[in-house]
Each structure stands twice: as C-alpha cells, then as structure tokens.
Design a protein around this motif. Structure first.
Motif, PDB file in Angstrom:
ATOM      1  N   PRO A 228       0.832  -1.214   0.000  1.00  0.00           N
ATOM      2  CA  PRO A 228       0.000   0.000   0.000  1.00  0.00           C
ATOM      3  C   PRO A 228       0.863   1.260   0.000  1.00  0.00           C
ATOM      4  N   VAL A 229       0.293   2.347  -0.451  1.00  0.00           N
ATOM      5  CA  VAL A 229       0.992   3.627  -0.420  1.00  0.00           C
ATOM      6  C   VAL A 229       1.317   3.978   1.034  1.00  0.00           C
ATOM      7  N   TYR A 230       2.577   4.274   1.300  1.00  0.00           N
ATOM      8  CA  TYR A 230       2.989   4.716   2.628  1.00  0.00           C
ATOM      9  C   TYR A 230       3.944   5.889   2.454  1.00  0.00           C
ATOM     10  N   LYS A 231       3.457   7.072   2.791  1.00  0.00           N
ATOM     11  CA  LYS A 231       4.250   8.270   2.574  1.00  0.00           C
ATOM     12  C   LYS A 231       5.403   8.363   3.558  1.00  0.00           C
ATOM     13  N   GLN A 232       6.456   9.008   3.112  1.00  0.00           N
ATOM     14  CA  GLN A 232       7.617   9.187   3.969  1.00  0.00           C
ATOM     15  C   GLN A 232       7.210   9.910   5.253  1.00  0.00           C
ATOM     16  N   PRO A 233       7.463   9.304   6.413  1.00  0.00           N
ATOM     17  CA  PRO A 233       7.086   9.961   7.671  1.00  0.00           C
ATOM     18  C   PRO A 233       7.831  11.287   7.846  1.00  0.00           C
ATOM     19  N   VAL A 234       7.110  12.281   8.322  1.00  0.00           N
ATOM     20  CA  VAL A 234       7.671  13.599   8.576  1.00  0.00           C
ATOM     21  C   VAL A 234       7.552  13.900  10.065  1.00  0.00           C
ATOM     22  N   GLU A 235       8.666  14.252  10.696  1.00  0.00           N
ATOM     23  CA  GLU A 235       8.601  14.619  12.109  1.00  0.00           C
ATOM     24  C   GLU A 235       7.990  16.006  12.239  1.00  0.00           C
ATOM     25  N   VAL A 236       6.906  16.100  12.997  1.00  0.00           N
ATOM     26  CA  VAL A 236       6.243  17.389  13.207  1.00  0.00           C
ATOM     27  C   VAL A 236       6.508  17.929  14.603  1.00  0.00           C
ATOM     28  N   GLY A 237       7.196  17.156  15.417  1.00  0.00           N
ATOM     29  CA  GLY A 237       7.522  17.616  16.756  1.00  0.00           C
ATOM     30  C   GLY A 237       8.135  16.509  17.579  1.00  0.00           C
ATOM     31  N   CYS A 238       8.373  16.800  18.845  1.00  0.00           N
ATOM     32  CA  CYS A 238       8.930  15.821  19.767  1.00  0.00           C
ATOM     33  C   CYS A 238       8.583  16.253  21.182  1.00  0.00           C
ATOM     34  N   PHE A 239       8.791  15.364  22.130  1.00  0.00           N
ATOM     35  CA  PHE A 239       8.624  15.728  23.530  1.00  0.00           C
ATOM     36  C   PHE A 239       9.502  14.835  24.393  1.00  0.00           C
ATOM     37  N   SER A 240       9.680  15.266  25.637  1.00  0.00           N
ATOM     38  CA  SER A 240      10.527  14.537  26.578  1.00  0.00           C
ATOM     39  C   SER A 240       9.759  14.231  27.848  1.00  0.00           C
ATOM     40  N   LEU A 241      10.123  13.127  28.486  1.00  0.00           N
ATOM     41  CA  LEU A 241       9.607  12.753  29.796  1.00  0.00           C
ATOM     42  C   LEU A 241      10.792  12.644  30.743  1.00  0.00           C
TER      43      LEU A 241
ATOM     44  N   CYS B  25      10.644  11.246  22.766  1.00  0.00           N
ATOM     45  CA  CYS B  25       9.680  10.707  21.798  1.00  0.00           C
ATOM     46  C   CYS B  25       9.567  11.616  20.578  1.00  0.00           C
ATOM     47  N   THR B  26       9.570  11.016  19.418  1.00  0.00           N
ATOM     48  CA  THR B  26       9.293  11.742  18.188  1.00  0.00           C
ATOM     49  C   THR B  26       7.797  11.697  17.908  1.00  0.00           C
ATOM     50  N   VAL B  27       7.282  12.714  17.235  1.00  0.00           N
ATOM     51  CA  VAL B  27       5.900  12.743  16.776  1.00  0.00           C
ATOM     52  C   VAL B  27       5.935  12.894  15.264  1.00  0.00           C
ATOM     53  N   VAL B  28       5.364  11.941  14.552  1.00  0.00           N
ATOM     54  CA  VAL B  28       5.443  11.961  13.095  1.00  0.00           C
ATOM     55  C   VAL B  28       4.060  11.917  12.467  1.00  0.00           C
ATOM     56  N   GLN B  29       3.986  12.478  11.274  1.00  0.00           N
ATOM     57  CA  GLN B  29       2.790  12.370  10.443  1.00  0.00           C
ATOM     58  C   GLN B  29       3.142  11.619   9.175  1.00  0.00           C
TER      59      GLN B  29
ATOM     60  N   SER C 212      12.734  12.241  34.739  1.00  0.00           N
ATOM     61  CA  SER C 212      12.902  11.121  35.672  1.00  0.00           C
ATOM     62  C   SER C 212      11.660  10.860  36.510  1.00  0.00           C
ATOM     63  N   GLU C 213      10.719  11.797  36.512  1.00  0.00           N
ATOM     64  CA  GLU C 213       9.459  11.608  37.233  1.00  0.00           C
ATOM     65  C   GLU C 213       8.263  11.508  36.287  1.00  0.00           C
ATOM     66  N   ARG C 214       8.539  11.276  35.011  1.00  0.00           N
ATOM     67  CA  ARG C 214       7.532  11.117  33.958  1.00  0.00           C
ATOM     68  C   ARG C 214       6.776  12.400  33.678  1.00  0.00           C
ATOM     69  N   ARG C 215       7.373  13.531  33.968  1.00  0.00           N
ATOM     70  CA  ARG C 215       6.761  14.811  33.646  1.00  0.00           C
ATOM     71  C   ARG C 215       7.011  15.153  32.185  1.00  0.00           C
ATOM     72  N   PHE C 216       5.984  15.732  31.563  1.00  0.00           N
ATOM     73  CA  PHE C 216       6.010  16.048  30.124  1.00  0.00           C
ATOM     74  C   PHE C 216       6.679  17.390  29.869  1.00  0.00           C
ATOM     75  N   PHE C 217       7.548  17.434  28.831  1.00  0.00           N
ATOM     76  CA  PHE C 217       8.153  18.672  28.360  1.00  0.00           C
ATOM     77  C   PHE C 217       8.089  18.699  26.839  1.00  0.00           C
ATOM     78  N   ASN C 218       7.619  19.802  26.316  1.00  0.00           N
ATOM     79  CA  ASN C 218       7.439  19.937  24.877  1.00  0.00           C
ATOM     80  C   ASN C 218       8.759  20.345  24.212  1.00  0.00           C
ATOM     81  N   ASP C 219       9.787  19.512  24.414  1.00  0.00           N
ATOM     82  CA  ASP C 219      11.110  19.821  23.868  1.00  0.00           C
ATOM     83  C   ASP C 219      11.943  18.535  23.762  1.00  0.00           C
ATOM     84  N   SER C 220      13.206  18.671  23.400  1.00  0.00           N
ATOM     85  CA  SER C 220      14.083  17.517  23.144  1.00  0.00           C
ATOM     86  C   SER C 220      15.129  17.324  24.229  1.00  0.00           C
ATOM     87  N   ARG C 221      14.864  17.750  25.451  1.00  0.00           N
ATOM     88  CA  ARG C 221      15.875  17.700  26.506  1.00  0.00           C
ATOM     89  C   ARG C 221      16.367  16.289  26.817  1.00  0.00           C
TER      90      ARG C 221
END
Length: 443
Positions: free
Chosen positions: A97-110, A275-279, A112-121
């Motif tokens: 099937p058609v599968y388009k090349q994945p594009v990273e649209v963002g990322c996030f970090s967790l 974590c990477t986020v891809v479309q 040591s206490e599983r807290r979310f950060f909207n960055d690549s730390r």
C-alpha cells in the motif's frame, strides 16, 4: 552480515524473504538529505517485486484481490464484515500500500518523574562502541536502577499533551459540514501500530485496542489483556533483569550531547524518554503517532529527523543454525516493523552471551531487510504486515462511527482467530481525559 562472534556459529549474510512490493508514493516534502535512507528502503522493496512474484516464500495460495473484511470466504474462518476481520496471511498478499515518507512534526521529553516537556531535553547521541565491547549488562541492576511503574497506564495522555501544545501544526480547516478539529484521521502510539503490523505472524500474544471517535479523529489506545496482566504480575526475577539489559546497553552507547561520552556508571532510570511525533499516510489513512527514540546520529551533517535516529537492541548471540532462523523469523520482524513505521533507518544490536555480556555489535539497515532470510521457510513479508494494518484501520473507520468521547469501540484479537469488537458507553475503557476533551471542545 559480519561475524557475530569468534566463538559461535558464523551465519552467512542474513537473508529475509523476497517481498511482493510495489511502488510506494513518497511525500512531496523530502528529507533535507536528498539521499534519504527511507527512500532507499522503499526503492529496495520495489526492486524485489518481480523476483518475489517468481519465487514467493510463505503461503502458496495468494489471493491478491481478496478483501478480508468482505464476506465470501469460508464462513467458519471469516465472519461477515460487520462482525470481524481475518488475520490470515494469504489474504494480504497484495501490492504494497501507499505509505508516505514519515515527517517529524515535533517531539517531547519525559523526565525522571515522567513529567512532560514539549522539547528535546531527553535526546541522546549515539557513540559507536568497539566491535567486541564486552559490555556487562548486569552492572547496576541491583543498586543503580530506577524502574518505571508499569502498573500505571498512561494511555494516550502524553501524546494528547503534545497535541494541545502544538494545535497550530495540526488544526483542520473547520467548516460547517465538518467538525474535524485535527487534520488527521488517527492518533495513536507507534507501538500499537507495530502490534498491528506483526499480527498476521504472531502466534502467542493477543491484544485489545480501544478506539474513540472525537471531533472527526479516531484515537487508538491499548488496553492490557488479562494474559498480559498475569504475565506482568508473575514475572520471574531473571526476566526482570533481562528487561534491564536493554536499557543498560543504551547507557553504554549513548551520550547526553554530541560532544560527551557515555557514562555507564550512572543510574538507569526508565521513566526518562525522548519521543518523536510523526505524520504520514497509509493509503487513505492520515496518521499522527508518537514513539520513543533511543538516540540520534551525533554527526552534525546527519540528515534531519527521523532519518538521523537509531534504534538500539540486544539479542542473544547466534551460535546455531536454529538460533539464526529464529532470529530471522521472529526478532527481525519486530525490529523491522518498529523502525519502518517512523522512518528510523537502522538498528544497532548488541549480541550478548547467557551471562549478559555483549560480545559483539552489528548494524542492521532497514533498507537491507528486504534482502534477508530469503531461504527461511514460511517467512514474514512486509507487504502482508502493511496491508493488514491498512485493512484494520479501514475496518475501524467503518465500525467506530459515533463521534462521542464517552463511547469506546473495543477491538479484540487472539492468535489464530479473527479480530472482533464490542461497544462500551461510559465504561472503564474510556480513555480520553476530561482536560483534553474540554480544551478541544472549547477552542
């Protein structure tokens, strides 16, 4: 493939079955690197197509034009389309099937206490080890290990936090005729899609996937099966330690930045993650998914994400032809599925002895996996994996019709059976949190 170890059986070049694959459409927005490894992988699949048709492996009874969720096959094995979906491999031996090349649209970090950060730390950088490094994967298990509490089910919460922080990247052109809030059809974790890809070849573990349609988008979250819960609660200590070994290998091969070196004397904390986020798009399914990334290439000239990412694995050293065959048929399938989905180009594997010492390290480019295990009996095929996933998503779209965050369609599968579903309202299976529903509804 290079010799795995001086002391063991030296396998010839790993050969995967030739796969029946056809032209795969590529995204118009290519990677910054014109020689993208993702494009090379898809080209490799295409080159295999004709030879695969002349000498296919696996089932001899290919039915390329059969749609497995339509009635018309043997009733005992395939219920009507409104009831179930078959996982029989031969039903999915169609064109890739058609599968388009994945594009990273963002990322996030967790952290040591599983807290979310909207960055690549939490991003780490791969430092290539010696060919025979003798890493002791047991080191630190008793005194320098902080294990994430796997009784806590996070569902899609971290992805949803990322969506709320990045709405401008995903907003749909809302019209009076369409209440869609996001310009995607499906939101999920990469790991859930990996389970779908491997289902036609899975013989031991089933799954439960909860689906909710909300403002035009389908959200897919895993539910722990009773069998998985029992296995988790009754793990032996040896199994727990072997799970640690994979994280320890990452510690031996990853640095905190491009100019530092790994610190194997530190604490292994499995709460931390990048974590990477891809479309991407699979046929007519527009996907947004996230997956944990082990590390990236530290070369400043490396291609843009996700093509610079590297997956790290450990596996038992291969000492016999039987071990080599099992490695090809089972482990490589999961490695391929996990990395192909987000466009990660290579897996670096540490091969360990029985005592947990890495005796050799090898690299497996995803682009080469379609040339591997050619001579394995009844081998797996990427085309079967992708077609089943595609048909499952179509099945879900038809079944999960009601747009309501309190309604959950629970899709269930056990090996050697069909996928079935049940519908639940205001139940224990609801997984979209109130804070997400309220924010998405009010804006």
């Amino acid at each position: 493939m290079n010799q795995l170890t001086q002391r063991c059986f030296s396998p010839p070049l790993l050969l995967l079955c030739n796969v029946t694959l056809t032209k795969v459409a590529m995204d118009q927005h290519r990677s910054h690197n014109p020689n993208s490894s993702y494009q090379n992988r898809l080209s490799a699949y295409k080159r295999d197509r004709d030879e695969s048709r002349r000498n296919p492996c696996g089932s001899k009874h290919s039915r390329p034009n059969h749609h497995p969720y339509k009635s018309g096959t043997t009733p005992r094995q395939n219920p009507p389309s409104s009831q179930g979906l078959s996982t029989r491999r031969e039903l999915y031996e169609r064109d890739f099937p058609v599968y388009k090349q994945p594009v990273e649209v963002g990322c996030f970090s967790l952290d040591s206490e599983r807290r979310f950060f909207n960055d690549s730390r939490q991003m780490r950088y791969y430092v290539e080890p010696d060919r025979n490094p003798n890493f002791d994967l047991r080191d630190g298990y008793k005194d320098r290990f902080i294990k994430r509490d796997d009784r806590v089910k996070e569902k899609l919460d971290h992805i949803l936090r990322w969506i709320l922080a990045n709405r401008s990247k995903l907003s749909s052109r809302v019209t009076t005729a369409s209440p869609r809030a996001l310009d995607v059809d499906i939101v999920t974790w990469r790991g859930h899609l990996t389970k779908l890809l491997t289902s036609p070849y899975e013989t031991r573990e089933g799954w439960l996937l909860a689906v909710t349609r909300f403002r035009g988008t389908l959200y897919i979250s895993e539910v722990e099966t009773e069998a998985a819960r029992r296995d988790r609660e009754n793990r032996e200590e040896r199994h727990e330690e072997m799970m640690y070994w994979g994280y320890k290998f990452e510690q031996y091969t990853c640095a905190d930045n491009a100019h530092s070196v790994p610190d194997p004397g530190g604490v292994v904390n499995t709460n931390e993650a990048f974590c990477t986020v891809v479309q991407t798009r699979l046929a007519d399914h527009r996907l947004l998914f996230s997956g944990e990334v082990d590390c990236r290439d530290k070369d400043p000239n490396a291609p843009a994400p996700p093509a610079c990412y590297i997956e790290l694995k450990t596996s038992a050293e291969i000492c016999t032809p039987k071990q080599r065959s099992n490695f090809h048929r089972f482990k490589l399938l999961k490695w391929w599925a996990q990395s192909f989905l987000p466009g990660v180009p290579r897996v670096v594997a540490g091969f360990r002895d029985h005592e947990g010492v890495v005796v050799t390290v090898d690299t497996f480019p995803i682009s080469k996996m379609s040339h591997l295990i050619k001579n394995e009996h009844n081998c797996w095929k990427p085309t079967v994996c992708m077609n089943f996933c595609c048909d499952f998503l179509s099945f879900v779209k038809r079944i999960a019709a009601e747009d309501n965050p309190s309604v959950v369609y629970l899709f269930s599968w056990e090996p050697h059976r069909d996928v079935t579903y049940s519908v639940h309202r205001d139940s224990q299976y609801s997984f979209l949190p109130h804070w997400y529903v309220e924010e998405m509804t009010s804006s």
